[in-house]
Each structure stands twice: as structure tokens, then as C-alpha cells.
Design an enzyme around this catalytic site. Structure first.
Site, PDB file in Angstrom:
ATOM      1  CE  LYS A 114     -28.993 -12.399  12.066  1.00 41.18           C
ATOM      2  NZ  LYS A 114     -28.924 -13.635  12.854  1.00 41.18           N
ATOM      3  CE  LYS A 199     -28.059 -14.726   4.586  1.00 43.64           C
ATOM      4  NZ  LYS A 199     -27.675 -15.199   5.909  1.00 43.64           N
ATOM      5  CE  LYS A 202     -34.569 -20.078   8.785  1.00 41.63           C
ATOM      6  NZ  LYS A 202     -33.904 -20.726   9.915  1.00 41.63           N
TER       7      LYS A 202
HETATM    8  P1  AMP Z   1     -29.919 -19.989   9.821  1.00 39.42           P
HETATM    9  O1  AMP Z   1     -31.247 -19.974   9.184  1.00 39.42           O
HETATM   10  O2  AMP Z   1     -29.277 -18.647   9.921  1.00 39.42           O
HETATM   11  O3  AMP Z   1     -29.919 -20.741  11.109  1.00 39.42           O
HETATM   12  O4  AMP Z   1     -28.960 -20.804   8.836  1.00 39.42           O
HETATM   13  C1  AMP Z   1     -28.931 -22.214   8.800  1.00 39.42           C
HETATM   14  C2  AMP Z   1     -27.914 -22.680   7.774  1.00 39.42           C
HETATM   15  O5  AMP Z   1     -28.334 -22.299   6.461  1.00 39.42           O
HETATM   16  C3  AMP Z   1     -26.524 -22.064   7.967  1.00 39.42           C
HETATM   17  O6  AMP Z   1     -25.555 -23.069   7.684  1.00 39.42           O
HETATM   18  C4  AMP Z   1     -26.452 -20.982   6.938  1.00 39.42           C
HETATM   19  O7  AMP Z   1     -25.132 -20.723   6.524  1.00 39.42           O
HETATM   20  C5  AMP Z   1     -27.288 -21.583   5.799  1.00 39.42           C
HETATM   21  N1  AMP Z   1     -27.914 -20.532   4.985  1.00 39.42           N
HETATM   22  C6  AMP Z   1     -28.764 -19.564   5.400  1.00 39.42           C
HETATM   23  N2  AMP Z   1     -29.140 -18.768   4.372  1.00 39.42           N
HETATM   24  C7  AMP Z   1     -28.500 -19.242   3.268  1.00 39.42           C
HETATM   25  C8  AMP Z   1     -28.477 -18.871   1.890  1.00 39.42           C
HETATM   26  N3  AMP Z   1     -29.197 -17.836   1.445  1.00 39.42           N
HETATM   27  N4  AMP Z   1     -27.705 -19.578   1.038  1.00 39.42           N
HETATM   28  C9  AMP Z   1     -26.976 -20.642   1.476  1.00 39.42           C
HETATM   29  N5  AMP Z   1     -26.954 -21.056   2.769  1.00 39.42           N
HETATM   30  C10 AMP Z   1     -27.710 -20.374   3.657  1.00 39.42           C
END
Ligand code: AMP
Length: 332
Positions: A114, A199, A202
Site C-alpha cells: 500500500k 490479487k 478494490k
Molecule cells: P477487504 O476488502 O480488504 O476488507 O477484505 C475483506 C475480506 O476479503 C478479507 O477477509 C480478505 O482477506 C478477503 N479478500 C480480499 N481480496 C481477496 C481476494 N482477491 N481473494 C480472496 N479473498 C480476498
């Protein structure tokens, strides 16, 4: 008493199918297993460590709550709450900061990624992000945390901090903090549609397929998704990372294993596979999208759920923070 399980999603940008396959789908499964007391929150304090538009933030917070409800998180079974409405998260983060070595935080790959992406805004919140995450978990005595693979390093820190706190501030024979364990979904790391080495995230919307995308958007994005050389549908993450990622998506939405997907599309080419994949995603997301639309027309019902969740979370953490403050000598 059933063990406690907690997890959160940030209200930053739209929720994508990586969040669904890596986290949300598992949240619903774990809730419905009846084996846990579940807490699911909107990680709004985490989300302000990245560049954001304050005029959009509240809408994004409500959007995560709508996603939880529309996907099947049941407010009668699970507690749904907003992180910033429970000030004890920030309070415990501060306390944990005082036992967190800077070196541990500097090693965090998410911080490094980040910082690289937002060079003009490498703020202290971004650096301390994993400490807040540890507070989110330890405050609730959570034994289990369903997350994607990207969060394993942070969860390891939460475990380290729990151990460190327990040995530094012993209270009789009872340990203050539980060491949390991760629960990984079947697709713990979904890759970007535009770059199978990155990965799905967002912060790189060009490679995301969002839960709210229309059927046309879904079909277009799948059509444009990068593929590997060759024509066969073969699951091989090293030699065919792009097709393997699409197979993972197919498997995630159909309950087929990668090998079964391979078999199903043995005689087919990339174009035919992509068409069936897009159809499958469109159909699978339809009930979610319909339910979300209905829920978004009931703002007072959503606010009631948030308030109910706030009260339940507050009730859980209130005695905990007192216990923690006593242990470190801030209270008698
Ligand atoms: P966040 O959007 O960072 O708050 O992530 C929310 C949840 O989604 C967390 O448990 C992350 O580990 C999971 N997550 C985010 N991106 C991915 C991805 N590309 N593949 C699998 N899990 C994800």
C-alpha cells in the site's frame, strides 16, 4: 458456550467476487453451521487509512451492511456492527501499540504494497493497521477469524500480541486474551482478471468483477479477462495462471473442484468456457442482487439492525476493556 468468530470487510470501493469467494461465502456457511457465535463488522476505521472521499464514505458503510444481509448474514443469528461505533477498538489498539515492535509492522507485506501504491499518503494509520486488526479480534475473545490469504500475516501478529500481553500482564492463572486461528475459504486468494499474478483488489478496479455488476458488465469482463497461451482448459497455477484463476471462479460458484471443472470443459475452448462461466456468475449473483435492491429501499430497517448490532457488540466489549485496563494498572 459456542466459540466466538469475528471478521470484517472494509467499506472502500465496491465488494468484488474475491471478497465473496475468499470471505463472504464462508461467513454465511460458518454462520449457518450453528457452531459459532458470529460477529461481522464494517471495518470503516481501517478504510480511512487509504485515500478516500468523505462524501462517499457513509454510503459505502451502508453498502457493506447491505452486502452482508443480501448474501445471507442473518441479524437474528449474527451480530452485524460498524467498527467506529465501538470506541473500544481504538482504545485497545492504543494499548496494543505499546507492546508492538516497530520492526514487526515494517515487515508487513500489505503495508509495503500500500505504501508503494499511495506514495503521497504513507500515514501512521496505514502502518498501525495490523494493530487495529489485532484489537478488533482480541477485544471479542474470538477463537476463529475467517479471512482471505492476504490477512494471514496480520493474524499471526494478533496471535503474537495476545501471547505477549498475556505473559507481560498476568492476572492470576487466567489469560486475558485468546489466540485466534484463521479459517480459510476454498478460494483464499482470487487473482485479478487483468493480471493473474496480482490479487483481485478494490484498489485495482480494472481487474475486479464486482458483486453489483450488471449481466452485461459481467459478460464483458469475463470476455476480456486475460488468458494464457494454448486453447485447453487445464488447471495448472504455474503454467496457466489466468485460466486456473477462471477455473477457481467457476469452482467457487458451482461447488465443482478444479479437476471436475477441467473434465467438464475437456472438449471446449476458451471462448466456450468463458461464455458458460459468465452465465454461471450472472445466475449465481442474481438472488443477491435482487435481495440487495429490496433491502436498499428499507433504510430504517437497516439502521435498526446497525443499532441492534452496536448494542450487542458494546455489551460484549465493555467488561473486556475494563479487564484489560485493570491488568495494565489503569484501573483498580
Ligand atoms: P477487504 O476488502 O480488504 O476488507 O477484505 C475483506 C475480506 O476479503 C478479507 O477477509 C480478505 O482477506 C478477503 N479478500 C480480499 N481480496 C481477496 C481476494 N482477491 N481473494 C480472496 N479473498 C480476498
Amino acid at each position: 458456550m459456542k466459540p466466538i468468530l469475528i471478521s470484517g470487510i472494509q467499506p472502500s470501493g465496491e465488494t468484488h467476487i474475491g471478497n465473496y469467494l475468499g470471505a463472504l461465502k464462508n461467513f454465511v456457511y460458518l454462520q449457518n453451521s450453528g457452531r459459532y457465535q458470529c460477529y461481522f463488522f464494517v471495518a470503516d476505521l481501517h478504510s480511512i487509512t487509504e485515500n478516500y472521499d468523505p462524501a462517499q464514505k457513509y454510503r459505502q458503510i451502508i453498502d457493506v451492511v447491505l452486502n452482508y444481509l443480501a448474501i445471507g448474514i442473518n441479524p437474528e443469528k449474527s451480530v452485524i456492527f460498524i467498527q467506529s461505533q465501538i470506541p473500544e477498538h481504538s482504545e485497545l489498539m492504543w494499548i496494543l501499540n505499546t507492546i508492538t515492535p516497530m520492526g514487526e509492522l515494517k515487515r508487513m507485506t500489505q503495508f509495503k504494497d500500500k505504501s508503494e501504491r499511495q506514495k503521497e499518503n504513507v500515514n501512521a494509520g496505514l502502518f498501525n493497521y495490523p494493530v487495529l486488526q489485532a484489537a478488533d479480534i482480541l477485544l471479542y475473545d474470538a477463537e476463529f477469524v475467517p479471512v482471505g490469504e492476504d490477512q494471514l500475516q496480520h493474524l499471526e501478529l494478533a496471535r503474537t500480541l495476545a501471547r505477549k500481553f498475556n505473559s507481560k500482564f498476568p492476572v492470576g492463572r487466567k489469560k486475558i486474551f485468546v489466540e485466534p486461528k484463521p479459517l480459510l475459504a476454498e478460494v483464499p486468494k482470487l487473482m485479478s482478471l487483468s493480471d493473474p499474478y496480482k490479487k483481485m483488489s478494490k484498489s485495482m478496479p480494472e481487474g475486479c468483477l464486482f458483486m453489483d455488476d450488471s449481466p452485461d458488465e459481467i459478460r464483458n469482463k469475463i470476455k476480456k479477462a486475460v488468458t494464457d497461451s494454448g486453447t485447453e482448459i487445464i488447471y495448472d497455477s504455474e503454467k496457466k495462471p489466468a485460466i486456473s484463476n477462471l477455473i477457481r471462479i467457476y469452482g467457487g460458484f458451482s461447488k465443482l473442484s478444479p479437476k471436475e471443472v477441467e473434465k467438464k470443459f475437456k472438449e471446449k475452448n476458451y471462448g466456450q468456457f468463458k461464455k458458460e462461466l459468465a452465465d454461471l456468475i450472472v445466475e449465481s449473483l442474481k438472488p443477491f442482487q435482487v435481495k440487495k435492491k429490496l433491502l436498499s429501499k428499507k433504510p430504517s430497517y437497516i439502521l435498526k439492525i446497525i443499532e441492534k448490532g452496536r448494542k450487542k457488540a458494546e455489551k460484549k466489549v465493555n467488561p473486556k476493556i475494563k479487564q484489560i485496563k485493570k491488568a495494565i494498572g489503569l484501573e483498580k
